[in-house]
Each structure stands twice: as structure tokens, then as C-alpha cells.
Write an enzyme that holds these catalytic residues in place. Structure first.
Site, PDB file in Angstrom:
ATOM      1  N   GLU A 132      39.444  37.863  32.801  1.00 46.91           N
ATOM      2  CA  GLU A 132      40.078  36.546  32.824  1.00 46.91           C
ATOM      3  C   GLU A 132      40.421  36.079  31.411  1.00 46.91           C
ATOM      4  OE1 GLU A 132      40.934  35.098  35.512  1.00 46.91           O
ATOM      5  OE2 GLU A 132      39.775  36.172  37.035  1.00 46.91           O
TER       6      GLU A 132
ATOM      7  N   HIS B 112      36.530  39.422  36.972  1.00 50.43           N
ATOM      8  CA  HIS B 112      36.386  39.462  38.429  1.00 50.43           C
ATOM      9  C   HIS B 112      36.518  40.898  38.927  1.00 50.43           C
ATOM     10  CE1 HIS B 112      37.129  34.989  39.124  1.00 50.43           C
ATOM     11  NE2 HIS B 112      36.133  35.290  39.940  1.00 50.43           N
TER      12      HIS B 112
ATOM     13  N   CYS C 121      32.578  30.757  39.788  1.00 49.97           N
ATOM     14  CA  CYS C 121      32.979  31.707  38.753  1.00 49.97           C
ATOM     15  C   CYS C 121      33.646  30.997  37.575  1.00 49.97           C
ATOM     16  CB  CYS C 121      33.921  32.757  39.336  1.00 49.97           C
ATOM     17  SG  CYS C 121      33.125  33.971  40.401  1.00 49.97           S
TER      18      CYS C 121
ATOM     19  N   ARG D 176      36.308  25.053  47.446  1.00 54.71           N
ATOM     20  CA  ARG D 176      36.896  25.224  48.777  1.00 54.71           C
ATOM     21  C   ARG D 176      35.814  25.358  49.840  1.00 54.71           C
ATOM     22  NH1 ARG D 176      38.031  29.442  51.990  1.00 54.71           N
ATOM     23  NH2 ARG D 176      37.344  30.951  50.403  1.00 54.71           N
TER      24      ARG D 176
END
Length: 213
Positions: A77, A164, A140, A87
């Protein structure tokens, strides 16, 4: 003291395993210079656990690893944002919406890993990899942002970032659905290449890794 601290997450979202922790622990078992720490997938507990690990191991390099189900590549990332917008609930049942990771903190932090060089090295080792420009808004991203904030404010001189990894085949088989996956040994091998590249390279490659959307 370990030269490299690597973290993975406990299983979440109904999964029984998390390939991030499986791969990190596998790598640490064969490398004396790598320390592995499992972080809880909980907003309230993840960053205190990360801070304790940093204080205990005093590494030169920190690589936090998380699961990104649906991705087909190992994806270092580039940027973490100061936003939590969950979510689904975390493992403690918390589901913050539109909350900052660090109140009054910067809007974003860039990781300090040479992500393009790492991707090139992982690909050369035969594992699919790509630069990612979003770590999401779940735990994360919280850990990625929290890591970079800790390094900026409490652990100067330490470099770090987040990567990831896809589902493992075990997870896909258990779900009975079709989804991209990589075996845990291949993920561990990619993370080893990433750690060695990040330790040796301080100036990233000047090649395109951008996206249009």
C-alpha cells in the site's frame, strides 16, 4: 532485537483463518531477524498492541500485513488515510462510521517502503504483485495509518508500511465460492522478498504504477 517486525491479523468476518498471520508466522519461524506479532482485528485494541510490539522489538523496519479478499495479487500500500468507516463490525462488535484514526492527525500518511521496487522484486520471484493506492477504511487502514503516526511521533528513523494479501485456497474452498487466492507458503515467500527489498532499498524505482480509477 529483530531487524524486521511483521504483523498479521487474527481471523475476522466469520473466517477461521487469516493468511496474513499464517504467512507472517511462517516467515518468522525460519528467519531469526524477523519478529511476528498477531494483532487483534479490533479498532480499540489493534493500535495499543502495535505500540507494545514496537516498544518490545525496536525494529528498523515494520511491515504490517492484512487480508484483502478478492484481490489476486500481493499489494503493498502507498497511502493510509485518517478515516475509519467500517462496513462490518470488528471482532469486538464495534462498527465506527466516519471517525478519525487519530483526532486532529494529518489527513494521510505515505508509507516509507519502496513499494515499486518491492512489487518488481516479488514479480521477479514469480508471485503476482501490484502497488495499491487504497488500504480501505477498516482495521487494516487504521493500523497502517496508526503505524505511520507512531513512527512519525514516537519512533523516529524507523521505516514502515502495509501490504495486503489475497485469500488462501483453504478459505476459498471452505466458502464454496470462486475467488482469487494464493497459498500461504507463496505469500510468505513474497513477504520475505518484500522485507529483504525494503531493507536494502531506500530510494524507490521511478516507474509508473499509477491507475486511472
Amino acid at each position: 532485537m529483530a531487524r524486521v517486525l511483521m504483523t498479521g491479523f487474527a481471523p475476522f468476518g466469520g473466517e477461521s483463518v487469516n493468511p496474513s498471520w499464517q504467512a507472517v508466522s511462517l516467515l518468522a519461524a525460519r528467519r531469526d531477524d524477523v519478529a511476528a506479532v498477531e494483532l487483534p482485528c479490533e479498532f480499540a485494541a489493534s493500535l495499543p498492541a502495535l505500540r507494545r510490539a514496537l516498544r518490545e522489538h525496536r525494529p528498523a523496519l515494520v511491515i504490517c500485513v492484512g487480508q484483502a479478499g478478492g484481490r489476486s495479487e500481493v499489494t503493498p500500500e502507498r497511502v493510509a488515510i485518517n478515516l475509519i468507516d467500517a462496513r462490518i463490525p470488528d471482532n469486538a462488535g464495534a462498527q465506527p462510521v466516519d471517525a478519525p484514526v487519530v483526532p486532529d492527525g494529518p489527513a494521510a500518511y505515505f508509507g516509507t517502503l519502496p513499494v515499486k521496487a518491492c512489487v518488481a522484486a516479488i514479480r521477479a520471484a514469480g508471485v503476482p504483485a501490484a502497488v495499491s493506492h487504497t488500504a480501505g477504511t477498516y482495521v487494516c487502514n487504521q493500523v497502517f495509518y496508526g503505524l505511520m503516526h507512531l513512527l512519525a511521533t514516537e519512533f523516529p528513523g524507523v521505516r514502515g508500511g502495509f501490504v495486503h494479501v489475497p485469500f488462501s485456497p483453504e478459505q476459498v474452498a471452505a466458502a464454496g465460492e470462486s475467488a482469487p487466492s494464493l497459498s500461504v507458503p507463496r505469500i510468505a515467500g513474497a513477504l520475505e522478498v518484500l522485507a529483504d527489498t525494503a531493507s536494502a532499498v531506500t530510494e524507490d524505482l521511478a516507474i509508473s504504477a499509477g491507475t486511472e480509477h
